[in-house]
Design a protein around this motif. Structure first.
Motif, short mmCIF file in Angstrom:
data_model
loop_
_atom_site.label_atom_id
_atom_site.label_comp_id
_atom_site.label_asym_id
_atom_site.label_seq_id
_atom_site.Cartn_x
_atom_site.Cartn_y
_atom_site.Cartn_z
N THR A 229 0.88 -1.17 0.00
CA THR A 229 0.00 0.00 0.00
C THR A 229 0.91 1.21 0.00
OG1 THR A 229 -1.72 -1.15 1.25
CG2 THR A 229 -1.79 1.27 1.25
N TRP A 230 0.89 1.97 -1.10
CA TRP A 230 1.72 3.17 -1.25
C TRP A 230 0.78 4.36 -1.22
CZ3 TRP A 230 7.16 3.21 -2.27
CH2 TRP A 230 7.69 4.50 -2.40
N THR A 231 0.96 5.23 -0.24
CA THR A 231 0.10 6.40 -0.09
C THR A 231 0.91 7.66 -0.39
OG1 THR A 231 -1.25 5.29 1.56
CG2 THR A 231 -1.39 7.70 1.48
N ILE A 232 0.41 8.44 -1.34
CA ILE A 232 0.98 9.76 -1.61
C ILE A 232 0.10 10.75 -0.88
CG2 ILE A 232 1.51 11.50 -3.36
CD1 ILE A 232 1.99 9.17 -5.32
N GLY B 92 -3.19 0.35 -3.86
CA GLY B 92 -3.30 -0.91 -3.11
C GLY B 92 -2.46 -2.06 -3.61
N SER B 93 -1.60 -1.82 -4.59
CA SER B 93 -0.73 -2.89 -5.06
C SER B 93 0.47 -2.30 -5.78
CB SER B 93 -1.48 -3.81 -6.03
OG SER B 93 -1.74 -3.15 -7.26
N ARG B 94 1.47 -3.13 -5.96
CA ARG B 94 2.67 -2.72 -6.70
C ARG B 94 2.28 -2.31 -8.11
NH1 ARG B 94 6.44 -4.03 -10.30
NH2 ARG B 94 8.62 -3.69 -9.77
N ASP B 95 1.49 -3.13 -8.78
CA ASP B 95 1.10 -2.83 -10.16
C ASP B 95 0.34 -1.52 -10.27
OD1 ASP B 95 2.33 -5.13 -11.07
OD2 ASP B 95 0.47 -6.29 -11.21
N LYS C 39 4.34 -1.23 3.04
CA LYS C 39 3.53 -0.03 3.23
C LYS C 39 4.45 1.17 3.10
CE LYS C 39 0.64 2.29 6.65
NZ LYS C 39 0.28 2.33 8.07
N ALA C 40 3.97 2.20 2.40
CA ALA C 40 4.77 3.41 2.24
C ALA C 40 3.87 4.64 2.30
CB ALA C 40 5.51 3.37 0.91
#
Length: 167
Positions: A64-67, A78-81, A146-147
């Motif tokens: 999960t990458w949140t900007i 919600g995913s790498r892709d 998570k980021a």
């Protein structure tokens, strides 16, 4: 009877010593994990700066990458892709010379590595792109799970308004 009193009086001391030993052992493992996580992220940043890899190589499939903030790309992916396809590929398509990071500082706390860095490259319009970032990366088994990313959204949005290659 005095032996019984001695063992009862000694029990709290033994329990305390055991707690200190367990805390020390766990702290040593945590410190080793912190050092390992920090080294893993540093190696990925070094590869990014050298043009031979990137921190994105560490992403777990279900990351999960949140900007954060109010940039055109601010949301949770919600995913790498999803993150790579919706942010990284379109970003790179607007660049003629990719970003090169310069780490200002890196911190580790448990499974979290915080990277404070500058990155610069050249946009397709020939203008320099520079930004300062703070990434909070949670690792599990050497993978980013998570980021949370913070950066100057004005500089980002200006780049994002450029047409991507092929547009």
């Amino acid at each position: 009877m005095s032996n019984s009193k001695l063992s009862v009086a000694t029990l709290p001391r033994i329990a305390f010593a055991a707690c200190v030993w367990v805390f020390t052992a766990v702290s040593g493992v945590a410190a080793a994990d912190e050092a390992s996580n920090k080294a893993t992220v540093l190696k990925a940043f070094d590869a990014w700066a050298a043009g031979t890899g990137s921190p994105y190589d560490l992403l777990a499939d279900n990351v999960t990458w949140t900007i954060t903030g109010n940039s055109a790309a601010s949301k949770s992916y919600g995913s790498r892709d999803a993150f790579i396809n919706e942010v990284i590929k379109p970003f790179n398509a607007r660049m003629s010379v990719g970003l090169k990071p310069t780490i200002r500082n890196m911190y580790a706390d448990g499974d979290t590595v915080i990277v404070f860095f500058d990155a610069a490259g050249t946009a397709k319009d020939g203008q320099p792109y520079k930004n300062t970032y703070a990434w909070f990366l949670d690792l599990d088994g050497g993978r980013i799970v998570k980021a949370s990313a913070f950066f100057d959204s004005i500089a980002f949005n200006k780049l994002w308004e450029l047409p991507a290659a092929g547009e």
